[in-house]
Design an enzyme around this catalytic site. Structure first.
Site, PDB file in Angstrom:
ATOM      1  N   HIS A 235      70.475   9.550  63.846  1.00  0.00           N
ATOM      2  CA  HIS A 235      69.679  10.532  63.106  1.00  0.00           C
ATOM      3  C   HIS A 235      69.000  11.452  64.123  1.00  0.00           C
ATOM      4  CE1 HIS A 235      67.000  12.479  60.467  1.00  0.00           C
ATOM      5  NE2 HIS A 235      65.920  11.894  60.959  1.00  0.00           N
TER       6      HIS A 235
ATOM      7  N   ASN B 187      65.745  18.667  62.613  1.00  0.00           N
ATOM      8  CA  ASN B 187      65.907  17.480  61.766  1.00  0.00           C
ATOM      9  C   ASN B 187      66.201  17.936  60.328  1.00  0.00           C
ATOM     10  OD1 ASN B 187      65.651  15.164  60.261  1.00  0.00           O
ATOM     11  ND2 ASN B 187      63.670  14.557  61.123  1.00  0.00           N
TER      12      ASN B 187
ATOM     13  N   CYS C 143      65.131   9.923  55.865  1.00  0.00           N
ATOM     14  CA  CYS C 143      66.068  10.192  56.971  1.00  0.00           C
ATOM     15  C   CYS C 143      67.149   9.115  57.093  1.00  0.00           C
ATOM     16  CB  CYS C 143      65.312  10.326  58.279  1.00  0.00           C
ATOM     17  SG  CYS C 143      64.302  11.813  58.292  1.00  0.00           S
TER      18      CYS C 143
HETATM   19  O1  UT7 Z   1      62.874  11.899  60.875  1.00  0.00           O
HETATM   20  C1  UT7 Z   1      61.871  11.071  60.395  1.00  0.00           C
HETATM   21  C2  UT7 Z   1      61.256  10.282  61.477  1.00  0.00           C
HETATM   22  N1  UT7 Z   1      60.446  11.118  62.296  1.00  0.00           N
HETATM   23  C3  UT7 Z   1      60.471  10.958  63.602  1.00  0.00           C
HETATM   24  O2  UT7 Z   1      61.196  10.163  64.116  1.00  0.00           O
HETATM   25  C4  UT7 Z   1      59.505  11.800  64.412  1.00  0.00           C
HETATM   26  C5  UT7 Z   1      58.741  10.943  65.389  1.00  0.00           C
HETATM   27  N2  UT7 Z   1      57.760  11.648  66.148  1.00  0.00           N
HETATM   28  C6  UT7 Z   1      58.050  12.619  67.073  1.00  0.00           C
HETATM   29  O3  UT7 Z   1      59.177  13.023  67.194  1.00  0.00           O
HETATM   30  C7  UT7 Z   1      56.956  13.080  67.983  1.00  0.00           C
HETATM   31  O4  UT7 Z   1      55.814  12.258  67.828  1.00  0.00           O
HETATM   32  C8  UT7 Z   1      56.535  14.566  67.779  1.00  0.00           C
HETATM   33  C9  UT7 Z   1      57.611  15.475  68.313  1.00  0.00           C
HETATM   34  C10 UT7 Z   1      56.270  14.822  66.319  1.00  0.00           C
HETATM   35  C11 UT7 Z   1      55.258  14.845  68.577  1.00  0.00           C
HETATM   36  O5  UT7 Z   1      55.461  14.554  69.949  1.00  0.00           O
HETATM   37  P1  UT7 Z   1      54.413  13.657  70.747  1.00  0.00           P
HETATM   38  O6  UT7 Z   1      54.868  13.606  72.141  1.00  0.00           O
HETATM   39  O7  UT7 Z   1      54.254  12.365  70.013  1.00  0.00           O
HETATM   40  O8  UT7 Z   1      53.124  14.535  70.654  1.00  0.00           O
HETATM   41  P2  UT7 Z   1      51.720  14.154  70.012  1.00  0.00           P
HETATM   42  O9  UT7 Z   1      51.807  14.101  68.543  1.00  0.00           O
HETATM   43  O10 UT7 Z   1      51.183  12.961  70.741  1.00  0.00           O
HETATM   44  O11 UT7 Z   1      50.890  15.417  70.442  1.00  0.00           O
HETATM   45  C12 UT7 Z   1      50.573  15.693  71.802  1.00  0.00           C
HETATM   46  C13 UT7 Z   1      49.741  16.951  71.840  1.00  0.00           C
HETATM   47  C14 UT7 Z   1      48.585  16.925  70.857  1.00  0.00           C
HETATM   48  O12 UT7 Z   1      47.485  17.584  71.451  1.00  0.00           O
HETATM   49  P3  UT7 Z   1      46.278  16.731  72.061  1.00  0.00           P
HETATM   50  O13 UT7 Z   1      45.761  15.913  70.916  1.00  0.00           O
HETATM   51  O14 UT7 Z   1      46.910  15.901  73.138  1.00  0.00           O
HETATM   52  O15 UT7 Z   1      45.364  17.780  72.533  1.00  0.00           O
HETATM   53  C15 UT7 Z   1      49.102  17.753  69.700  1.00  0.00           C
HETATM   54  O16 UT7 Z   1      48.063  18.357  68.968  1.00  0.00           O
HETATM   55  O17 UT7 Z   1      50.558  18.065  71.461  1.00  0.00           O
HETATM   56  C16 UT7 Z   1      49.922  18.783  70.406  1.00  0.00           C
HETATM   57  N3  UT7 Z   1      50.957  19.353  69.547  1.00  0.00           N
HETATM   58  C17 UT7 Z   1      51.544  20.526  69.816  1.00  0.00           C
HETATM   59  N4  UT7 Z   1      51.407  21.389  70.828  1.00  0.00           N
HETATM   60  C18 UT7 Z   1      52.166  22.475  70.814  1.00  0.00           C
HETATM   61  C19 UT7 Z   1      51.505  18.865  68.400  1.00  0.00           C
HETATM   62  N5  UT7 Z   1      52.430  19.702  67.923  1.00  0.00           N
HETATM   63  C20 UT7 Z   1      52.488  20.732  68.776  1.00  0.00           C
HETATM   64  C21 UT7 Z   1      53.247  21.897  68.829  1.00  0.00           C
HETATM   65  N6  UT7 Z   1      53.067  22.730  69.860  1.00  0.00           N
HETATM   66  N7  UT7 Z   1      54.183  22.192  67.880  1.00  0.00           N
END
Ligand code: UT7
Length: 330
Positions: free
Chosen positions: A255, A285, A114
């Site tokens: 980004h 993205n 990225c």
């Molecule tokens: O471009 C390269 C660099 N990449 C980035 O900068 C991305 C960085 N990360 C992010 O943008 C975020 O971490 C995400 C958008 C990927 C995830 O958001 P988050 O607020 O960190 O969520 P999380 O991973 O902590 O997940 C929270 C909950 C989890 O459930 P539990 O374990 O709390 O029960 C996930 O399983 O949300 C769940 N979850 C979803 N729920 C509905 C994960 N993906 C989804 C989904 N829909 N698509």
């Protein structure tokens, strides 16, 4: 001292026509529009139904050259930032050279995930500043739909396909162009964001396919924490070292990985969101393409003018991250 600077003299972009909104994923995954919007800022993205990364780049390059009134033969060098090259070799730069007919160009692909576009821009600028090149095409393109697992809700909702290109040319006019950059890598980030299959470490086998090694893996939470710190730190650093105050910055060009990361970066430098380029809502993205798509769209809409200070900021797999200070020249 050599006073030649690399300025951007044209921009172009392309996204495929097929739009997939968040509801599309509700049909086959346990996810929903509200979660995706609130956690990422994404509303829809584009996926190419066929073709390769080079097919996303060609229309972007044509737009870029047409806007400048240049022919493909005028290009000296093509640098392509991508994590989804058409194939391992030859490079996508070679593929593009042939497809657009840039008979006089050499070129290469650059792998910076990225942050690849920023790395490519900084690299292209060196060829201009050294005086050896006149027209360097810097392309960022990714067909992310070719490497995402549509059964993994953690990743597939995040990405989109697209391409962008800018033309770098030399300028003697003082104070314009890519004036500074701050680039970093940290290989300790590999466990948290990678695609391990297909290379010499894990050549393709039935097992590697079954184990989904040919897809993007991301530990979102771990990457999020590092991205918020890394992108804000580098942005703050480049502003401080160049004595730029928030009111000096016309545009932050971040980004587009997550709207919350973008907002955290803007907050750190005390820049209002009306000075931040955001199109993650439309495209998700697109990896190496996010920066040039932003530049091209904002220019097209008449929102970038000569003399504007732009701060580019990225964070991605590697980890890779960085920022750049660009004084718009046309
Ligand atoms: O471009 C390269 C660099 N990449 C980035 O900068 C991305 C960085 N990360 C992010 O943008 C975020 O971490 C995400 C958008 C990927 C995830 O958001 P988050 O607020 O960190 O969520 P999380 O991973 O902590 O997940 C929270 C909950 C989890 O459930 P539990 O374990 O709390 O029960 C996930 O399983 O949300 C769940 N979850 C979803 N729920 C509905 C994960 N993906 C989804 C989904 N829909 N698509």
């Amino acid at each position: 001292m050599n006073s030649t600077k690399a300025i951007i003299t044209s921009v172009g972009h392309y996204v495929p026509p097929d739009v997939y909104d968040n509801h599309y994923f509700e049909e086959f995954l346990d996810t929903n529009d509200q979660w995706i919007r609130e956690r990422t800022g994404i509303i829809e993205r584009r996926f190419a139904k066929d073709g390769a990364t080079s097919d996303l780049a060609v229309p972007a390059i044509k737009m870029c050259l047409d806007r400048r009134g240049l022919a493909p033969e005028d290009i000296d060098c093509i640098i392509v930032a991508t994590v989804t090259p058409d194939m391992f070799f030859p490079s996508t730069a070679c593929v593009l050279q042939e497809k657009i007919g840039a008979k006089n160009a050499w070129g290469f692909d650059l792998s910076g995930a990225c942050s690849g576009y920023l790395f490519a821009l900084a690299t292209g600028a060196q060829f201009i500043e050294s005086g050896t090149h006149k027209n360097v095409l810097v392309v960022g393109a990714d067909k992310m739909s070719s490497i995402i697992d549509f059964e993994d809700r953690n990743t597939c909702i995040l990405f989109g396909d697209g391409g962008g290109a800018v033309l770098l040319e030399p300028s003697e006019e003082e104070g314009y162009g890519l004036l500074d950059f701050d680039l970093h890598i940290d290989g300790a980030g590999e466990p948290y964001l990678h695609m391990r299959g297909g290379g010499s470490l894990n050549p393709p086998t039935q097992e590697s396919v079954a184990n989904k090694l040919h897809y993007v893996f991301q530990d979102g939470k771990a990457v999020f924490k590092e991205a918020v710190i890394g992108m804000a730190d580098t942005t703050e650093r480049i502003m401080k070292s160049n004595n730029l105050a928030p009111e000096d910055v016309r545009w932050l060009v971040p980004h587009q990985a997550n709207l919350r990361i973008i907002k955290a970066t803007a907050d750190r430098i005390e820049l209002p969101m009306e000075n931040v380029m955001v199109n993650i809502d439309k495209y998700g993205n697109t990896t190496a393409a996010t920066l040039p798509i932003c530049l091209s769209e904002w220019w097209e809409n008449g929102n970038i003018a000569k003399g504007d200070n732009l701060i580019l900021a990225t964070f991605g797999a590697g980890y890779t991250w960085g920022s750049g200070w660009l004084k718009w020249a046309y």
